[in-house]
Design a protein around this motif. Structure first.
Motif, PDB file in Angstrom:
ATOM      1  N   ASN A  71       0.830  -1.193   0.000  1.00 42.62           N
ATOM      2  CA  ASN A  71       0.000   0.000   0.000  1.00 42.62           C
ATOM      3  C   ASN A  71       0.871   1.251   0.000  1.00 42.62           C
ATOM      4  OD1 ASN A  71      -2.410  -1.509   0.124  1.00 42.62           O
ATOM      5  ND2 ASN A  71      -2.123  -1.796   2.322  1.00 42.62           N
ATOM      6  N   LYS A  72       0.380   2.309  -0.639  1.00 35.43           N
ATOM      7  CA  LYS A  72       1.179   3.524  -0.788  1.00 35.43           C
ATOM      8  C   LYS A  72       0.564   4.737  -0.078  1.00 35.43           C
ATOM      9  CE  LYS A  72       3.049   1.980  -5.234  1.00 35.43           C
ATOM     10  NZ  LYS A  72       3.281   2.322  -6.654  1.00 35.43           N
ATOM     11  N   TRP A  73      -0.755   4.709   0.131  1.00 39.37           N
ATOM     12  CA  TRP A  73      -1.420   5.867   0.715  1.00 39.37           C
ATOM     13  C   TRP A  73      -1.583   5.716   2.221  1.00 39.37           C
ATOM     14  CZ3 TRP A  73      -2.368  10.444  -1.429  1.00 39.37           C
ATOM     15  CH2 TRP A  73      -2.434  10.535  -2.816  1.00 39.37           C
ATOM     16  N   SER A  74      -1.540   6.843   2.915  1.00 37.86           N
ATOM     17  CA  SER A  74      -1.844   6.862   4.348  1.00 37.86           C
ATOM     18  C   SER A  74      -2.355   8.250   4.720  1.00 37.86           C
ATOM     19  CB  SER A  74      -0.606   6.517   5.182  1.00 37.86           C
ATOM     20  OG  SER A  74       0.417   7.477   4.982  1.00 37.86           O
ATOM     21  N   VAL A  75      -3.113   8.293   5.791  1.00 35.28           N
ATOM     22  CA  VAL A  75      -3.569   9.569   6.350  1.00 35.28           C
ATOM     23  C   VAL A  75      -3.151   9.602   7.813  1.00 35.28           C
ATOM     24  CG1 VAL A  75      -5.493   9.866   4.759  1.00 35.28           C
ATOM     25  CG2 VAL A  75      -5.841   8.596   6.877  1.00 35.28           C
ATOM     26  N   GLU A  76      -2.932  10.810   8.337  1.00 36.32           N
ATOM     27  CA  GLU A  76      -2.441  10.925   9.710  1.00 36.32           C
ATOM     28  C   GLU A  76      -3.096  12.103  10.426  1.00 36.32           C
ATOM     29  OE1 GLU A  76       1.739  13.190   8.981  1.00 36.32           O
ATOM     30  OE2 GLU A  76       1.583  11.152   8.143  1.00 36.32           O
ATOM     31  N   ILE A  77      -3.233  11.944  11.723  1.00 34.97           N
ATOM     32  CA  ILE A  77      -3.743  13.007  12.573  1.00 34.97           C
ATOM     33  C   ILE A  77      -2.863  13.074  13.815  1.00 34.97           C
ATOM     34  CG2 ILE A  77      -5.435  11.412  13.607  1.00 34.97           C
ATOM     35  CD1 ILE A  77      -7.216  13.903  14.065  1.00 34.97           C
ATOM     36  N   ASN A  78      -2.474  14.296  14.205  1.00 35.11           N
ATOM     37  CA  ASN A  78      -1.564  14.485  15.330  1.00 35.11           C
ATOM     38  C   ASN A  78      -2.058  15.609  16.231  1.00 35.11           C
ATOM     39  OD1 ASN A  78       0.843  12.724  14.381  1.00 35.11           O
ATOM     40  ND2 ASN A  78       0.426  14.027  12.625  1.00 35.11           N
ATOM     41  N   TYR A  79      -1.803  15.450  17.498  1.00 38.05           N
ATOM     42  CA  TYR A  79      -2.143  16.483  18.471  1.00 38.05           C
ATOM     43  C   TYR A  79      -0.951  16.657  19.414  1.00 38.05           C
ATOM     44  CZ  TYR A  79      -4.214  18.960  22.379  1.00 38.05           C
ATOM     45  OH  TYR A  79      -4.463  19.879  23.362  1.00 38.05           O
ATOM     46  N   GLY A  80      -0.673  17.914  19.798  1.00 39.01           N
ATOM     47  CA  GLY A  80       0.441  18.111  20.709  1.00 39.01           C
ATOM     48  C   GLY A  80       0.657  19.551  21.104  1.00 39.01           C
ATOM     49  N   PHE A  81       1.922  19.914  21.261  1.00 38.20           N
ATOM     50  CA  PHE A  81       2.310  21.205  21.814  1.00 38.20           C
ATOM     51  C   PHE A  81       3.017  22.059  20.771  1.00 38.20           C
ATOM     52  CE2 PHE A  81       2.362  17.936  25.056  1.00 38.20           C
ATOM     53  CZ  PHE A  81       1.638  18.503  26.092  1.00 38.20           C
ATOM     54  N   ASN A  82       2.954  23.378  20.970  1.00 36.89           N
ATOM     55  CA  ASN A  82       3.746  24.281  20.146  1.00 36.89           C
ATOM     56  C   ASN A  82       4.563  25.201  21.040  1.00 36.89           C
ATOM     57  OD1 ASN A  82       2.279  26.793  20.799  1.00 36.89           O
ATOM     58  ND2 ASN A  82       0.600  25.911  19.579  1.00 36.89           N
ATOM     59  N   LYS A  83       5.616  25.728  20.469  1.00 34.09           N
ATOM     60  CA  LYS A  83       6.447  26.701  21.179  1.00 34.09           C
ATOM     61  C   LYS A  83       7.130  27.609  20.174  1.00 34.09           C
ATOM     62  CE  LYS A  83       8.692  28.816  24.416  1.00 34.09           C
ATOM     63  NZ  LYS A  83       7.977  29.786  25.297  1.00 34.09           N
ATOM     64  N   PRO A  84       6.682  28.878  20.029  1.00 35.21           N
ATOM     65  CA  PRO A  84       7.426  29.841  19.201  1.00 35.21           C
ATOM     66  C   PRO A  84       8.664  30.292  19.977  1.00 35.21           C
ATOM     67  CG  PRO A  84       5.475  30.873  20.142  1.00 35.21           C
ATOM     68  CD  PRO A  84       5.428  29.437  20.544  1.00 35.21           C
ATOM     69  N   ILE A  85       9.814  30.171  19.373  1.00 36.69           N
ATOM     70  CA  ILE A  85      11.042  30.480  20.110  1.00 36.69           C
ATOM     71  C   ILE A  85      11.697  31.781  19.647  1.00 36.69           C
ATOM     72  CG2 ILE A  85      11.508  28.053  20.623  1.00 36.69           C
ATOM     73  CD1 ILE A  85      13.504  27.998  18.366  1.00 36.69           C
ATOM     74  N   ARG A  86      11.082  32.451  18.710  1.00 32.07           N
ATOM     75  CA  ARG A  86      11.551  33.778  18.361  1.00 32.07           C
ATOM     76  C   ARG A  86      10.436  34.551  17.649  1.00 32.07           C
ATOM     77  NH1 ARG A  86      16.007  34.221  13.855  1.00 32.07           N
ATOM     78  NH2 ARG A  86      15.072  36.313  13.831  1.00 32.07           N
ATOM     79  N   THR A  87      10.635  35.827  17.462  1.00 32.18           N
ATOM     80  CA  THR A  87       9.684  36.758  16.865  1.00 32.18           C
ATOM     81  C   THR A  87       8.476  36.957  17.778  1.00 32.18           C
ATOM     82  OG1 THR A  87      10.367  35.873  14.741  1.00 32.18           O
ATOM     83  CG2 THR A  87       8.573  37.409  14.701  1.00 32.18           C
ATOM     84  N   LEU A  88       8.773  37.387  18.990  1.00 35.02           N
ATOM     85  CA  LEU A  88       7.752  37.825  19.937  1.00 35.02           C
ATOM     86  C   LEU A  88       8.079  39.248  20.400  1.00 35.02           C
ATOM     87  CD1 LEU A  88       7.437  34.585  22.070  1.00 35.02           C
ATOM     88  CD2 LEU A  88       5.633  35.546  20.631  1.00 35.02           C
ATOM     89  N   THR A  89       7.052  40.022  20.639  1.00 34.05           N
ATOM     90  CA  THR A  89       7.248  41.397  21.110  1.00 34.05           C
ATOM     91  C   THR A  89       7.753  41.382  22.547  1.00 34.05           C
ATOM     92  OG1 THR A  89       5.403  42.055  19.685  1.00 34.05           O
ATOM     93  CG2 THR A  89       6.108  43.628  21.367  1.00 34.05           C
ATOM     94  N   ALA A  90       8.555  42.397  22.900  1.00 38.29           N
ATOM     95  CA  ALA A  90       9.098  42.485  24.254  1.00 38.29           C
ATOM     96  C   ALA A  90       7.974  42.424  25.285  1.00 38.29           C
ATOM     97  CB  ALA A  90       9.892  43.776  24.403  1.00 38.29           C
ATOM     98  N   ARG A  91       8.206  41.672  26.341  1.00 33.54           N
ATOM     99  CA  ARG A  91       7.312  41.455  27.468  1.00 33.54           C
ATOM    100  C   ARG A  91       6.220  40.429  27.182  1.00 33.54           C
ATOM    101  NH1 ARG A  91       4.133  45.090  29.390  1.00 33.54           N
ATOM    102  NH2 ARG A  91       3.926  46.310  27.479  1.00 33.54           N
ATOM    103  N   TYR A  92       6.036  40.021  25.889  1.00 34.94           N
ATOM    104  CA  TYR A  92       5.032  39.007  25.557  1.00 34.94           C
ATOM    105  C   TYR A  92       5.727  37.646  25.448  1.00 34.94           C
ATOM    106  CZ  TYR A  92       1.723  42.733  24.522  1.00 34.94           C
ATOM    107  OH  TYR A  92       0.894  43.807  24.622  1.00 34.94           O
ATOM    108  N   ASN A  93       5.052  36.638  25.983  1.00 30.85           N
ATOM    109  CA  ASN A  93       5.655  35.312  25.935  1.00 30.85           C
ATOM    110  C   ASN A  93       4.560  34.252  26.000  1.00 30.85           C
ATOM    111  OD1 ASN A  93       7.607  33.379  25.771  1.00 30.85           O
ATOM    112  ND2 ASN A  93       8.799  34.117  27.519  1.00 30.85           N
ATOM    113  N   THR A  94       4.889  33.032  25.554  1.00 28.96           N
ATOM    114  CA  THR A  94       3.946  31.914  25.580  1.00 28.96           C
ATOM    115  C   THR A  94       4.403  30.888  26.605  1.00 28.96           C
ATOM    116  OG1 THR A  94       5.148  30.713  23.877  1.00 28.96           O
ATOM    117  CG2 THR A  94       3.441  32.240  23.137  1.00 28.96           C
TER     118      THR A  94
END
Length: 419
Positions: A36-59
């Motif tokens: 077989n060659k086809w597959s579908v996937e679903i994922n759930y999890g976490f994110n973390k932006p590690i740059r390009t945030l305004t000063a004093r703002y954070n996640t």
């Protein structure tokens, strides 16, 4: 302008590279399509932006608001393509100014099956790994920051671990990095980005499931690919075997229609013994028997009377003193019996060993048995079933003068009796 040009260059280079890999991979697996060659996937999890945030703002360190969906097509067990869509939501962490923004992306990625490339199948059939990388586009929107949408280009790279639950379902864990270019606003939406070649960077850590589609038993992820080198090695091995000349008649086995012809007997270009009168005995062997055993004016018996010739003792195999190895000049006697049994599949023969009177009777009986066994072994290796050859140890033949060296040579023999 510079960062857009750099990103475009990266895009073109990656597309060219994966296209070359795709072509080679597809060619190497052209004959291996039973998966077989086809597959579908679903994922759930976490994110973390590690740059390009305004000063004093954070996640938060790990923000549990990432979902992605994908569809994958494997061109071969080692290489394929994936189209996927991702959703990320960014919020403030404790004790920082509040914000809310949404990041949507899509990307086309090349997928390399690391498990097959590194031959994981040699030590496991249930764990694998994929590497995926590609390019795409994304959209950033802010609830309480800038108005409208910020459209960006992105590059993506990740590693996926696989644990096979069945031939249809796989549990996955993935670590992915996303690099944005042409991003105008920070991920919090509260300020503009700095003019650099690469803008925002996001890390995604997810777990998910992959579902395999198709009628075959297994998916390409778990099929060991038949490589070009393996195929070439098998072809060379087959060629080497085909060029062997098992019966030493001068015709390679590849073209030999009679691969067990009697040694020393003339054959045609197809390796078949020459037998003009079609009596089951090669012409050259007939001539030998006529000269060796026949009397002047006699001729070799027809196919119906060959049995009489054998039982009368005209066909023998001779041995040197105290030896169980047939003399090379008498091997044609074994060849004659082999040819006869091949032409008469309902017949069997007694293989009767003899010795001269030199030595003890018990020793000579054992020596006569070894001689008969040696002849039987040659016949078996020439294609005769062992059940058609009955070994008899007749021991000493006292019919000749034991003081005559020449007479003793005659009785150191194996003769045959057709049954």
């Amino acid at each position: 302008m510079k960062k857009k040009f750099s990103f475009l260059t990266l895009l073109l280079s990656l597309v060219a590279t994966v296209q070359d890999v795709s072509t080679v991979s597809a060619q190497s697996s052209a004959e291996n399509t039973a998966y077989n060659k086809w597959s579908v996937e679903i994922n759930y999890g976490f994110n973390k932006p590690i740059r390009t945030l305004t000063a004093r703002y954070n996640t938060p360190t790990l923000n549990p608001t990432h979902i992605d969906l994908g569809a994958r097509y494997m061109l071969s067990p080692k290489f394929g393509w994936k189209l996927d869509f991702g959703y990320d939501k960014f919020n403030e962490r404790d004790n920082t100014p509040s914000f809310e923004s949404t990041y949507l992306r899509s990307s086309l990625q090349a997928v390399i099956n690391l498990g097959r490339a590194l031959n994981f199948e040699t030590f496991t059939n249930n764990f694998g790994a994929l590497i995926h990388a590609g390019l795409g586009g994304s959209q950033l929107t802010s609830k309480n920051g800038f108005d409208g949408q910020d459209y960006t280009a992105n590059g993506i790279f990740g590693v996926t671990g696989q644990a096979r639950l069945s031939n249809r379902v796989v549990l996955t864990a993935d670590l992915t990095g996303i690099l944005n270019a042409s991003q105008d606003f920070n991920f919090d939406g509260m300020g503009a980005t700095s003019p650099t070649a690469v803008d925002g960077v996001i890390i995604n850590i997810t777990a998910g499931l992959t579902f395999y589609l198709g009628k075959n038993e297994k998916h390409a992820d778990w099929i060991a690919e038949k490589t070009i080198s393996d195929d070439l090695e098998k072809r060379l091995s087959l060629l080497e075997k085909s060029l062997l000349d098992s019966d030493k008649d001068g015709v390679a086995d590849l073209y030999d229609l009679e691969p067990n012809s009697i040694a020393g007997v003339a054959v045609n270009t197809k390796g078949q013994s020459i037998d003009h009168n079609q009596n089951g005995v090669p012409d050259e062997l007939e001539s030998y028997l006529d000269k060796t055993y026949g009397k002047k004016g006699d001729s070799v018996p027809s196919n119906n009377n060959i049995e009489e010739l054998i039982n009368a003792g005209y066909v023998n195999v001779y041995f040197d003193s105290n030896s169980s190895k047939p003399t090379s000049t008498s091997l044609s006697g074994v060849g004659f019996i082999v040819k006869y049994l091949q032409s008469n599949p309902s017949k069997s023969v007694d293989v009767i060993g003899y010795a001269d009177e030199i030595g003890s009777s018990s020793f000579n009986t054992e020596l006569s048995r070894k001689r008969a066994e040696a002849v039987k072994e040659i016949a078996v290796k020439s294609g005769i079933d062992a059940s058609r050859l009955n070994v008899i140890a007749n021991g000493e033949d006292a019919s000749v003068d034991k003081n005559s060296k020449e007479a003793r040579q005659i009785v150191r023999r194996v003769s045959f009796k057709v049954k």
